[in-house]
Design a protein around this motif. Structure first.
Motif, short mmCIF file in Angstrom:
data_model
loop_
_atom_site.label_atom_id
_atom_site.label_comp_id
_atom_site.label_asym_id
_atom_site.label_seq_id
_atom_site.Cartn_x
_atom_site.Cartn_y
_atom_site.Cartn_z
N GLN A 1 0.84 -1.20 0.00
CA GLN A 1 0.00 0.00 0.00
C GLN A 1 0.87 1.25 0.00
OE1 GLN A 1 -3.72 0.68 2.68
NE2 GLN A 1 -2.13 1.94 3.58
N VAL A 2 0.35 2.31 -0.60
CA VAL A 2 1.02 3.61 -0.52
C VAL A 2 -0.02 4.67 -0.16
CG1 VAL A 2 2.85 3.10 -2.20
CG2 VAL A 2 0.69 4.08 -3.00
N ALA B 1 -7.83 -5.17 -4.48
CA ALA B 1 -7.14 -3.87 -4.56
C ALA B 1 -8.11 -2.80 -4.05
CB ALA B 1 -6.75 -3.60 -6.01
N TRP B 2 -7.58 -1.67 -3.67
CA TRP B 2 -8.45 -0.63 -3.12
C TRP B 2 -7.84 0.76 -3.28
CZ3 TRP B 2 -5.65 -4.23 -0.29
CH2 TRP B 2 -4.61 -3.72 0.48
N THR B 3 -8.73 1.76 -3.31
CA THR B 3 -8.33 3.13 -3.01
C THR B 3 -9.26 3.60 -1.90
OG1 THR B 3 -9.78 4.12 -4.68
CG2 THR B 3 -7.51 3.72 -5.36
N ARG C 1 -5.21 6.16 0.29
CA ARG C 1 -4.39 4.99 0.59
C ARG C 1 -4.76 3.97 -0.47
NH1 ARG C 1 -5.59 5.13 7.16
NH2 ARG C 1 -4.63 7.17 7.42
N ALA C 2 -3.81 3.62 -1.31
CA ALA C 2 -4.11 2.73 -2.43
C ALA C 2 -3.20 1.52 -2.36
CB ALA C 2 -3.90 3.47 -3.75
N GLY C 3 -3.78 0.35 -2.60
CA GLY C 3 -2.92 -0.83 -2.49
C GLY C 3 -3.60 -2.10 -2.94
N ILE D 1 3.34 9.42 -4.90
CA ILE D 1 3.47 8.69 -3.63
C ILE D 1 4.09 9.56 -2.55
CG2 ILE D 1 4.67 6.75 -2.51
CD1 ILE D 1 4.30 5.18 -5.12
N ILE D 2 3.44 9.54 -1.36
CA ILE D 2 4.02 10.28 -0.24
C ILE D 2 4.40 9.37 0.93
CG2 ILE D 2 3.11 12.60 -0.71
CD1 ILE D 2 0.69 12.01 0.88
N GLY D 3 4.02 8.10 0.85
CA GLY D 3 4.43 7.17 1.92
C GLY D 3 4.17 5.74 1.50
N HIS D 4 4.94 4.82 2.05
CA HIS D 4 4.78 3.40 1.73
C HIS D 4 4.35 2.64 2.97
CE1 HIS D 4 6.82 3.33 -2.26
NE2 HIS D 4 7.34 4.44 -1.79
#
Ligand SMILES: Cc1cc2nc3c(=O)[nH]c(=O)nc-3n(C[C@H](O)[C@H](O)[C@H](O)COP(=O)(O)OP(=O)(O)OC[C@H]3O[C@@H](n4cnc5c(N)ncnc54)[C@H](O)[C@@H]3O)c2cc1C
Length: 368
Positions: free
Chosen positions: A170-171, A191-193, A202-204, A231-234
């Protein structure tokens, strides 16, 4: 009783809170220097989970969600109204429950990693103090392994058993959104947003195999070809699949939450189960009743049914998902979907099968 808790996630913190409130001598050891960080979670949960357990301060809620879209591989979709789903700021949530536990008298030791254990009437844990590079031995009446999916406590107690994992990738990414959750079930996985704010999602994906390829394909389609620049975070982590055969207690060692693979198999959510497990730990400590029986009475049937739902979903091809979303799109089924309590799938599955005989026609997939 003297109780040592390993891991300051939802299972460990809430257990520590309930046990300390009962007057037990509770110490929590967390290997990370700051509770809740790093986090690997989408943070979707129904708000009444918390009202059943404790009040969740508003600042922990990133956003409240009113609708979700379930999108088939052929892009057909069904929109579902949600009643009380929230997205939580996961690090703040963990820190909040830890502060409740501290307020009730639990002691916290961060930067302390559980290494091994020995049992002889009592249980002695060896814990590495990462600040000093030294090891301490801690003796207690109970040791609670709330140390997540790769539980070292479960391994050291010899009850890790056979476990399967999904890989969750997820990111957090910059993306304007309409404050709706989007789920994309397919033969590759889920999968999701999920909105975090108006401009961030949050997408992953969660998949059993080829997670990196699936992630790249999904992100390109759902967020855009430029997703890497957004992307701002993993946030990535293994998600255990519930296994009813796993042992969750051996002697004075108990397991709770992801350490016991207490995860709802279709949605791969585990926060609620971690909190419920904590109530079983506390009840076992207060009454002397069998811990496994207690947690199974609270959620065993729902976890088992959610595992069956996951096994069925694993047999679905993309074409089956296309068919299923169309069936769900009919008015009466949409109403049932909207009344679906993810934490009590047994009520939902029964209603749906009674209402929708076409699901039984897909019984080649439903029977196994
Ligand atoms: C990508 C992803 C998305 C998810 N989304 C959702 C969601 O939307 N909703 C939901 O309900 N669930 C979700 N989950 C699942 C949820 O995050 C877990 O079920 C939940 O965190 C379990 O809580 P826990 O306390 O059992 O374990 P954890 O939260 O994993 O906490 C375990 C703690 O133990 C510590 N620890 C580990 N080993 C040691 C050691 N040896 N010594 C000391 N400390 C140790 C860790 O640092 C950690 O702080 C998601 C999971 C992933 C990976």
């Amino acid at each position: 009783m003297k109780i040592t808790v390993i891991g300051a996630g939802p299972a460990g913190n809430y257990s520590a809170y309930l046990l300390a409130k009962q007057g037990h001598d509770v110490s929590v050891y967390e290997e990370q220097p700051v509770i809740g960080i790093p986090w690997a979670c989408t943070g979707v949960i129904t708000e009444d989970v918390f009202s059943r357990q404790f009040r969740l301060p508003d600042e922990i809620v990133a956003t409240r969600i009113e609708k979700a879209h379930i999108i088939a591989p052929d892009k057909s979709e069904v929109e579902v109204k949600l009643k009380n789903d929230i997205v939580v700021n996961r690090a703040a949530m963990d820190q909040h429950i830890a502060s409740m536990a501290k307020g009730a008298g639990a002691r916290y030791y961060v930067n302390h990693r559980f290494i091994s254990l020995q049992q002889n009437g009592k249980v002695t844990a060896t814990i590495r103090n990462k600040n000093l590079g030294s090891e301490v031995k801690v003796e207690s009446d109970w040791l609670l392994g709330a140390d997540g999916p790769r539980s070292e406590v479960a391994k050291a107690a010899g009850i890790f058993g056979e476990r399967k994992f999904y890989i969750g990738l997820q990111v957090t990414a910059k993306m304007e959104n309409d404050n709706a959750i989007r789920f994309y079930p397919s033969e590759k996985g889920i999968a999701w947003t999920v909105p975090e704010s108006k401009n961030v999602v949050r997408a992953g994906i969660a998949a059993e195999k080829h997670a990196n390829i699936y992630f790249d394909e999904f992100m390109t389609a759902a967020v855009g070809k430029d997703y890497k620049e957004r992307i701002i975070g993993h946030q990535a982590g293994p998600i255990p699949l519930y296994n009813p055969k796993l042992q969750t207690q051996k002697g004075k060692v108990l397991l709770a939450g992801d350490a016991a693979a207490m995860v709802k198999a279709p949605t791969l959510g585990g926060i609620n189960q971690s909190l419920i497990a904590a109530t079983a730990v506390a009840e076992a400590a207060a009454t002397g009743k069998d811990y496994e029986k207690l947690w199974k009475a609270k959620m065993g049937r729902d976890l088992w049914l959610s595992l069956i739902m996951r096994k069925i979903m694993n047999r679905f091809s993309d074409k089956d998902y296309n068919k299923l979303i169309k069936i769900f799109g009919s008015y009466k089924n949409k109403k049932i979907l909207e009344s679906f309590d993810r934490d009590e799938p047994r009520k939902f599955a029964f209603k749906l099968l009674v209402q929708e005989p076409r699901l039984l026609l897909m019984s080649g997939k439903l029977l196994f």
